[in-house]
Motif scaffolding. Sequence first.
Motif, PDB file in Angstrom:
ATOM      1  N   SER A 156       0.963  -1.253   0.164  1.00 39.33           N
ATOM      2  CA  SER A 156       0.071   0.206  -0.006  1.00 39.33           C
ATOM      3  C   SER A 156       0.887   1.198  -0.008  1.00 39.33           C
ATOM      4  CB  SER A 156      -0.963   0.081   1.208  1.00 39.33           C
ATOM      5  OG  SER A 156      -1.642  -1.242   1.127  1.00 39.33           O
ATOM      6  N   PHE A 157       1.957   1.215   0.706  1.00 39.30           N
ATOM      7  CA  PHE A 157       2.834   2.338   0.915  1.00 39.30           C
ATOM      8  C   PHE A 157       3.591   2.591  -0.397  1.00 39.30           C
ATOM      9  CE2 PHE A 157       3.191   1.579   5.626  1.00 39.30           C
ATOM     10  CZ  PHE A 157       2.083   2.378   5.953  1.00 39.30           C
ATOM     11  N   ASN A 158       3.640   1.762  -1.113  1.00 38.32           N
ATOM     12  CA  ASN A 158       4.523   1.778  -2.555  1.00 38.32           C
ATOM     13  C   ASN A 158       3.479   2.380  -3.596  1.00 38.32           C
ATOM     14  OD1 ASN A 158       7.261   1.043  -1.777  1.00 38.32           O
ATOM     15  ND2 ASN A 158       6.713  -1.179  -1.906  1.00 38.32           N
ATOM     16  N   ARG A 159       2.114   2.335  -3.351  1.00 38.75           N
ATOM     17  CA  ARG A 159       1.421   2.598  -4.331  1.00 38.75           C
ATOM     18  C   ARG A 159       0.949   4.109  -3.937  1.00 38.75           C
ATOM     19  NH1 ARG A 159      -3.550  -1.594  -4.859  1.00 38.75           N
ATOM     20  NH2 ARG A 159      -4.157  -0.229  -6.590  1.00 38.75           N
ATOM     21  N   MET A 160       1.355   4.715  -2.919  1.00 41.22           N
ATOM     22  CA  MET A 160       1.117   6.247  -2.654  1.00 41.22           C
ATOM     23  C   MET A 160       1.446   7.262  -3.843  1.00 41.22           C
ATOM     24  SD  MET A 160       1.889   6.357   1.396  1.00 41.22           S
ATOM     25  CE  MET A 160       1.853   8.181   1.425  1.00 41.22           C
TER      26      MET A 160
END
Length: 561
Positions: free
Chosen positions: A31-35
């Motif tokens: 999820s963090f990498n898709r920010m």
Amino acid sequence: MQAGAVASGYYYYLEGVHYWYADSNQAATNSFNRMLPAKPADTGQLTDLIILQQLGLLQVRLASKIDDSTFTRLFHLISLAEQYQYAGSWRVYDLAAEIYFRFGDYDKAETYAAMARDSYPETGDYFRLSLFMEERSRIYERRHQYRQALQYQDSALRYALQQPDTIRLATVYSALGVLYEKNGDKPRGHALMEKAFNIKEKINKVSFQEYINYGQLHQEKKDYSAALHYLGKALEKARLAGNAGNLSAAYDAIRHVYYDKGDYKTAISYLDSAADMALAEQEDRQLRKIVEIQALNELKVQQHKTTDLSRQYNNQAIIVRQQQVILLIITILLVLGLLITFLLIRQRKLVTQKMSIELEQRLLRSQMEPHFIFNTLSVLQSFIRRDEKEKSVKYLNKFARLLRLNLENSRHNLVRLQQETEALENYLSLQAVRFDNLFGYTIHDIPAEESSGICIPPMLLQPFVENAIQHGMRNIAHRGHISITLQLQGDRLHCIIEDNGQGLQPAKNKDKNSLSSIITQERLKILSIQTGKLASLTITDKAGEGRTGVRVTMIIPTQRC
């Protein structure tokens, strides 16, 4: 999700935080990498998202390890937040406090905790204010300043009572109970811990330390069955997390219960496990300290490179506007400056490399000495427990002589060959007493006139003599024998350690059994770099020769001292 890149970035951040709280670290990382968008139009508008993304990824990383990249990313994050005057800078400072707390640097942890509290904008957020107070309390507790820790924890409780989160309140009750117990008020402490535990157990949110505390509470009540039950749950949590410090604490707590029950054999077994984990944690802490220094050095080098590039660009702009004579002078000065800078950097690199080699040599040697001392003390403990007074006194006297010699040797990177041989003689004599003369030994030493003035690093031979005793002499039907032969060939010492034991056996724990050879190989490698001479280590199972036992052949470069 339809409001643009910034809005969707915040959505994925909140999603990542949700997964992180649920202990789903891989999902949180995804999820963090898709920010951030794949091709951002204006990175200046995404500064907040960049900082939040790095915060999230770094928080997830703490669940597994702290290494050089952890500090490098933390320093970059702090610099970014301060450069752009990030409104949520308290989050960065709070994460820095947690990293240094886990690392064991409590002064820096307290500094960043205070910065986080001072920069937090919401004066009515009692949940967060309670966390700030509890963080300061944990720092003082680790320093064993329990009264100051109790004051901060009381403040955490006052804030927690003004907010609706029951887990937050239970956590404060638990920590407060431990502090009251450490301050001598056990009834009040126990009552608070039971209150907190009952709240968290109902929702399956009991932490490792709370299982430890509750198990010890039952131990004090002599309810050993319940104590072992809760301490076993703590041990299970520590294993799942792979935390050596928590594993050591859990093993040691269980050891105390069996000791109180009178089951000394089981207690000794858990004591061994606790010591092994404590040594692993000590090694990890030493390596992490070196890692932090390396990360700081890398950051400084990067800053110097950026400064140099900027300076060169400005110099070029000036040169274009100057006359031909001034241009020639500046060019000459620039070349001289670069030459001097290159020479200074090269000299500093050589000095730093030498210091690093010496530090690594000491670190590798320090990993062997605590292991030997702990094993020796364990044997002495068993003699005392069996009330073998004469053997205990004899063993203690021999150990004292050996310990004094080892302490003298440990102060130096090099020791005289006679001192190392004397230490081996004392050690073998000590172990012969321990094993009731199960084995004999001989040392074929170099004549004193030949070995005078020759020095080698300390504690190179002893680990293999210990292995010959610990592994080779066990479960053999004949009398064992260990032979040590030293031969001086030019500027190199040839050492042969040979036994007639059971030979090399399949290792139940390969990492643990090969620790001594790995460390010695590293030390010999460093010694080769220092002296420019060949060093080697060969371990041979004599079963291939039709005999029993193991032969260790070591070539050590010598130095004059």
